[in-house]
Every structure is written in structure tokens, then in C-alpha cells.
Design a protein around this motif. Structure first.
Motif, short mmCIF file in Angstrom:
data_model
loop_
_atom_site.label_atom_id
_atom_site.label_comp_id
_atom_site.label_asym_id
_atom_site.label_seq_id
_atom_site.Cartn_x
_atom_site.Cartn_y
_atom_site.Cartn_z
N SER A 35 0.86 -1.18 0.00
CA SER A 35 0.00 0.00 0.00
C SER A 35 0.90 1.23 0.00
O SER A 35 1.68 1.43 0.92
CB SER A 35 -0.89 -0.01 1.25
OG SER A 35 -1.65 1.18 1.31
N ILE A 36 0.78 2.01 -1.06
CA ILE A 36 1.58 3.23 -1.19
C ILE A 36 0.63 4.40 -0.95
O ILE A 36 -0.31 4.62 -1.72
CB ILE A 36 2.22 3.31 -2.60
CG1 ILE A 36 3.08 2.06 -2.84
CG2 ILE A 36 3.02 4.59 -2.76
CD1 ILE A 36 3.39 1.80 -4.29
N LEU A 37 0.86 5.10 0.16
CA LEU A 37 -0.02 6.22 0.53
C LEU A 37 0.37 7.47 -0.24
O LEU A 37 1.53 7.88 -0.24
CB LEU A 37 0.05 6.46 2.04
CG LEU A 37 -0.35 5.27 2.91
CD1 LEU A 37 -0.21 5.61 4.37
CD2 LEU A 37 -1.77 4.82 2.59
N LYS A 38 -0.63 8.05 -0.90
CA LYS A 38 -0.42 9.27 -1.68
C LYS A 38 -1.51 10.27 -1.31
O LYS A 38 -2.57 9.86 -0.81
CB LYS A 38 -0.49 8.95 -3.18
CG LYS A 38 0.62 8.03 -3.64
CD LYS A 38 0.68 7.97 -5.12
CE LYS A 38 1.95 7.23 -5.52
NZ LYS A 38 2.21 7.30 -6.93
N PRO A 39 -1.28 11.57 -1.56
CA PRO A 39 -2.32 12.56 -1.24
C PRO A 39 -3.65 12.26 -1.94
O PRO A 39 -4.72 12.56 -1.42
CB PRO A 39 -1.72 13.88 -1.75
CG PRO A 39 -0.24 13.65 -1.74
CD PRO A 39 -0.05 12.18 -2.04
N SER A 40 -3.60 11.64 -3.12
CA SER A 40 -4.82 11.32 -3.87
C SER A 40 -5.49 10.04 -3.38
O SER A 40 -6.54 9.65 -3.87
CB SER A 40 -4.49 11.18 -5.35
OG SER A 40 -3.51 10.16 -5.53
N PRO A 61 -4.65 5.84 -1.46
CA PRO A 61 -3.67 4.76 -1.56
C PRO A 61 -3.63 4.15 -2.96
O PRO A 61 -4.62 4.16 -3.69
CB PRO A 61 -4.18 3.74 -0.54
CG PRO A 61 -5.65 3.98 -0.46
CD PRO A 61 -5.83 5.45 -0.68
N GLU A 62 -2.46 3.64 -3.29
CA GLU A 62 -2.29 2.83 -4.49
C GLU A 62 -1.78 1.48 -4.02
O GLU A 62 -0.98 1.42 -3.09
CB GLU A 62 -1.27 3.46 -5.45
CG GLU A 62 -1.78 4.69 -6.15
CD GLU A 62 -0.79 5.24 -7.15
OE1 GLU A 62 0.21 4.55 -7.48
OE2 GLU A 62 -0.99 6.38 -7.60
N TYR A 63 -2.26 0.41 -4.65
CA TYR A 63 -1.84 -0.93 -4.27
C TYR A 63 -1.00 -1.53 -5.38
O TYR A 63 -1.37 -1.46 -6.56
CB TYR A 63 -3.05 -1.83 -4.01
CG TYR A 63 -3.93 -1.37 -2.87
CD1 TYR A 63 -3.47 -0.53 -1.88
CD2 TYR A 63 -5.25 -1.78 -2.79
CE1 TYR A 63 -4.29 -0.11 -0.84
CE2 TYR A 63 -6.08 -1.38 -1.76
CZ TYR A 63 -5.58 -0.54 -0.79
OH TYR A 63 -6.40 -0.13 0.23
N ARG A 64 0.11 -2.13 -5.00
CA ARG A 64 0.98 -2.83 -5.95
C ARG A 64 1.08 -4.27 -5.50
O ARG A 64 1.38 -4.55 -4.34
CB ARG A 64 2.36 -2.17 -5.95
CG ARG A 64 3.32 -2.79 -6.95
CD ARG A 64 4.67 -2.10 -6.95
NE ARG A 64 5.45 -2.35 -5.76
CZ ARG A 64 6.19 -3.44 -5.53
NH1 ARG A 64 6.23 -4.41 -6.41
NH2 ARG A 64 6.87 -3.56 -4.41
#
Length: 186
Positions: free
Chosen positions: A165-170, A172-175
Motif C-alpha cells: 500500500s503506497i499512501l499518496k495525497p490522492s 492509496p495505491e496498491y501494488r
């Protein structure tokens, strides 16, 4: 790496969740953060921040817990906590709860042997639809519960995924870090 292990859902679930969210975004006065439908999944174990060199032992625990694929189906929804102002809006499983719980138990034991802390909260398989940041008193929460109780499509759980889980201002994105098939074990 911020990691968790979960069950991916079929595309139909994202479509239905998108419909529910579209209907309720306008009806709730509460401040709600809606999960992006395409990211919906059933979390089996949240691991948090983990060194990348631990990935092989996590994958091994995932493989060791595998006992065969199984059928699952969404069911009625609910809120965490069960009483008071809701903080999480979720959909439970009508079918596959016992299999998820058995997999979780084996997985949690394997992860504990690999040096991870055992999960302290009781396991409750669900998929999160939204997080409530600030609940408004007069929102129609009971109506939302009725709407969550649908004829969710059945699907086969044939694999589990280790996601980063990559936390971004927009949001989370999951890889996908690893995927483990369940069908090979009996």
C-alpha cells in the motif's frame, strides 16, 4: 514497505460498490472517505511497515496456509464500531467466512513463527466501502445498511495477494508484491 495480505474481488463488486457510493454520496451529510471501488478487497492480515527482505517468509506463510480454493459471496453490511457513530462502512461475507477464518488462523500462526506479532483483534472477513471521518447525527444509516444487503455475486477464491500500500495525497495505491494460489493444497 507497507504491506497487507488480502483476497481480490471480481470486477462486478467494483461496479456494485460504485453504484452504492454514487447513490449515498449525495444522501449523507457526514464527512465520508469512500474507498475507490477498484481497490476493494477482503483483508486477511495487515502487516504494516515491513523490510523488503521479509517478503519471502511472508509468501512462505501464505503458501503454508493454503488449503484449497473456496466459494465466497458478499452478504449484509455493517459498521465498525457496532454501536455509536460509525467509523467504517463494510460488507461482510455470506459465504466463505469459515474458509477465510481458517486461512487467517493458519496464516497468522505462520507469520508469528516468522517473527510477526499475532493479530490482537478478532478476525472478521469484510470489505471496506468507506471510512467515516465525521458522522452527522441525522444521516440515514439504517437505509444505507439496507442498500448494502444485496444479491452479491458468488466467486471463487483461488488465490491471495500480498499487496504493498503506497499512501499518496490522492489516496492509496496498491501494488501486487506476490500472489499465492490456493488450489494446490488439500
Amino acid at each position: 514497505m507497507r504491506l497487507f495480505i488480502g483476497i481480490p474481488l471480481p470486477g462486478e463488486y467494483a461496479q456494485i460498490i460504485r453504484q452504492i457510493q454514487a447513490a449515498w454520496k449525495k444522501r449523507l451529510a457526514s464527512k465520508v472517505s469512500w474507498v475507490r471501488p477498484e481497490l476493494a478487497h477482503v483483508t486477511l492480515r495487515f502487516l504494516g511497515e515491513v523490510d523488503e527482505d521479509k517478503v519471502p517468509v511472508i509468501v512462505q506463510a501464505m503458501q503454508d496456509a493454503a488449503r484449497g480454493s473456496f466459494a465466497a459471496q458478499g452478504g449484509a453490511g455493517g459498521f465498525f464500531p457496532a454501536v455509536g457513530a460509525p467509523r467504517v462502512i463494510w460488507i461482510g461475507l455470506r459465504q466463505g467466512r469459515e474458509e477465510c477464518a481458517a486461512y487467517f488462523e493458519k496464516l497468522d500462526g505462520g507469520l508469528a513463527q516468522a517473527g510477526f506479532s499475532a493479530e490482537q483483534k478478532p478476525f472478521s472477513p469484510h470489505l471496506t466501502v468507506a471510512r467515516v471521518k465525521a458522522a452527522a447525527r441525522n444521516d440515514e444509516w439504517s437505509g444505507l445498511l439496507v442498500d448494502l444487503k444485496r444479491d452479491w455475486p458468488a466467486f471463487t477464491v483461488s488465490h491471495v495477494v500480498l499487496w504493498q500500500s503506497i499512501l499518496k495525497p490522492s489516496g492509496p495505491e496498491y501494488r501486487r508484491v506476490a500472489e499465492v494460489g490456493l488450489a494446490g493444497r488439500s
